[in-house]
Design an enzyme around this catalytic site. Structure first.
Site, short mmCIF file in Angstrom:
data_model
loop_
_atom_site.label_atom_id
_atom_site.label_comp_id
_atom_site.label_asym_id
_atom_site.label_seq_id
_atom_site.Cartn_x
_atom_site.Cartn_y
_atom_site.Cartn_z
N GLY A 29 56.76 66.65 61.10
CA GLY A 29 57.75 67.94 62.27
C GLY A 29 58.83 67.45 60.74
CB ALA A 30 61.41 66.65 61.55
N GLY A 34 60.53 71.91 51.76
CA GLY A 34 59.57 70.80 51.16
C GLY A 34 58.06 71.47 52.12
CG HIS A 35 57.58 69.84 55.83
ND1 HIS A 35 58.90 69.26 56.41
CD2 HIS A 35 56.21 68.49 55.53
CE1 HIS A 35 58.46 67.70 56.38
NE2 HIS A 35 57.24 67.54 55.86
CD GLN A 59 52.82 57.65 58.41
OE1 GLN A 59 52.01 58.15 59.18
NE2 GLN A 59 53.76 58.13 58.57
CE LYS A 149 61.71 62.38 49.65
NZ LYS A 149 59.93 62.13 51.30
CD GLN A 153 51.63 60.30 51.81
OE1 GLN A 153 52.56 59.47 53.32
NE2 GLN A 153 52.57 61.23 52.63
CB SER A 185 63.46 64.03 53.25
OG SER A 185 63.19 62.74 53.66
NE ARG A 187 62.49 58.76 56.62
CZ ARG A 187 61.99 57.70 57.23
NH1 ARG A 187 62.62 57.23 57.77
NH2 ARG A 187 60.56 57.52 57.56
O1 PAF Z 1 54.34 61.75 54.82
C1 PAF Z 1 53.81 62.67 56.12
O2 PAF Z 1 55.16 63.14 56.35
C2 PAF Z 1 53.75 61.38 56.44
O3 PAF Z 1 52.97 60.22 56.03
C3 PAF Z 1 51.69 62.00 56.76
C4 PAF Z 1 50.86 62.05 55.63
C5 PAF Z 1 51.55 63.31 58.00
C6 PAF Z 1 50.40 61.12 57.90
O4 PAF Z 1 51.50 61.05 59.27
#
Ligand code: PAF
Length: 279
Positions: A29-30, A34-35, A59, A149, A153, A185, A187
């Site tokens: 979320g947020a 980029g998303h 995480q 980014k 991951q 981001s 953040r």
């Molecule tokens: O990149 C993220 O936002 C998170 O690490 C993900 C891939 C959604 C897993 O919680």
């Protein structure tokens, strides 16, 4: 847009969409542009796009960070609707990790989780692997979309897919940046005005590293970059690593790999930012 919070409702709906390709964008979320660029890619390549919004507690190695993580479901939902996403899956913790079920995943990560983020955020990637595996198991998409980014991951998730012989195809999308170069981001919205003003130093340092490869050694570039990233008041770099993009191991000489990536993590006051550049 259809919205589901329960696994069985989502799955019943997905089952009714016979022979349609499904693209999946997992998020916490947020949402920002980029998303949205990931959603657009998925929409372009698939019949149906599913976005999940789930702030995954497993995480977060820092519980304060989990508590402060922005939760903006209504606004996110409007953005997804506007982007023409078909399905929003917004489960709760009990939906993803029901009591009494085992959700740990055994994956041979070949040490990809040991350096950079892995070294500074113990347990982080175990949590990411766990939740992405669980979400893929629920949604069963044809394609999974992740951003460049989070270089480490997506590399780890690619290894999970390979190691577990999962059918999904990972599509990695380029980093979206603000006009001044700051990587988008969730953040960023937590940066103070002063820290936000100084934030372009991160991308500037990455670009300088690319230029400097022609004349400086790897060690010199790392040292200069760490120094520059520590210059703005309240900026504190954690690492500046030049790695082999396949193994994520730090290189010693420019000739050590032909897939070089500079990766950085820096504290901007209380906010930890990461970025990278393929050299
Ligand atoms: O990149 C993220 O936002 C998170 O690490 C993900 C891939 C959604 C897993 O919680």
């Amino acid at each position: 847009m259809k919205v589901f919070s329960k696994v069985k409702d989502l799955q019943a709906h997905l089952k009714s969409l016979k022979n349609q390709s499904v693209g999946f964008v997992p998020t916490m979320g947020a949402l920002h542009d980029g998303h949205i660029s990931l959603m657009k890619q998925s929409i372009k390549r698939n019949d149906v796009t599913v976005c999940s919004i789930f702030v995954n507690p497993t995480q977060f190695n820092d519980k304060k960070d989990l508590k402060k993580y922005p939760r903006t479901l209504e606004k996110d939902s409007r953005l997804l609707e506007k982007a023409k996403v078909d399905i929003l899956f917004a489960p709760g913790v009990k939906d993803i990790y029901p009591k009494g079920t085992k959700h740990s995943v055994k994956v041979n990560l070949k040490g990809l989780d040991k350096q950079m983020e892995g070294a500074f955020r113990p347990g982080h990637f175990e949590g990411v692997v766990q939740v992405v595996h669980r979400l893929l198991d629920i949604v069963k998409p044809d394609e999974l979309f992740m951003g460049q980014k989070d270089f480490q991951q997506f590399t780890i998730i690619q290894q999970m897919i390979r190691n577990l012989k999962m059918k999904v195809k990972l599509v990695v999308c380029p980093i979206e940046r603000e006009k001044d170069g700051l990587a988008m981001s969730s953040r960023n919205r937590r940066l103070t005005k002063a820290k936000r003003r100084d934030a372009p130093i991160i991308y500037k340092t990455l670009k300088a590293a690319k230029r400097r490869m022609k004349t400086k050694t790897v060690q010199e570039v790392v040292e200069m970059s760490m120094k520059e990233l520590g210059n703005p008041r309240g900026y504190n770099p954690e690492y500046f690593s030049i790695i082999n993009g396949n193994t994520l191991k730090e290189i010693k000489k420019w000739s050590d790999s032909n897939y070089l990536v500079a990766c950085v993590a820096v504290w901007a006051g209380e906010i930890r930012l990461i970025d990278n550049l393929i050299l």
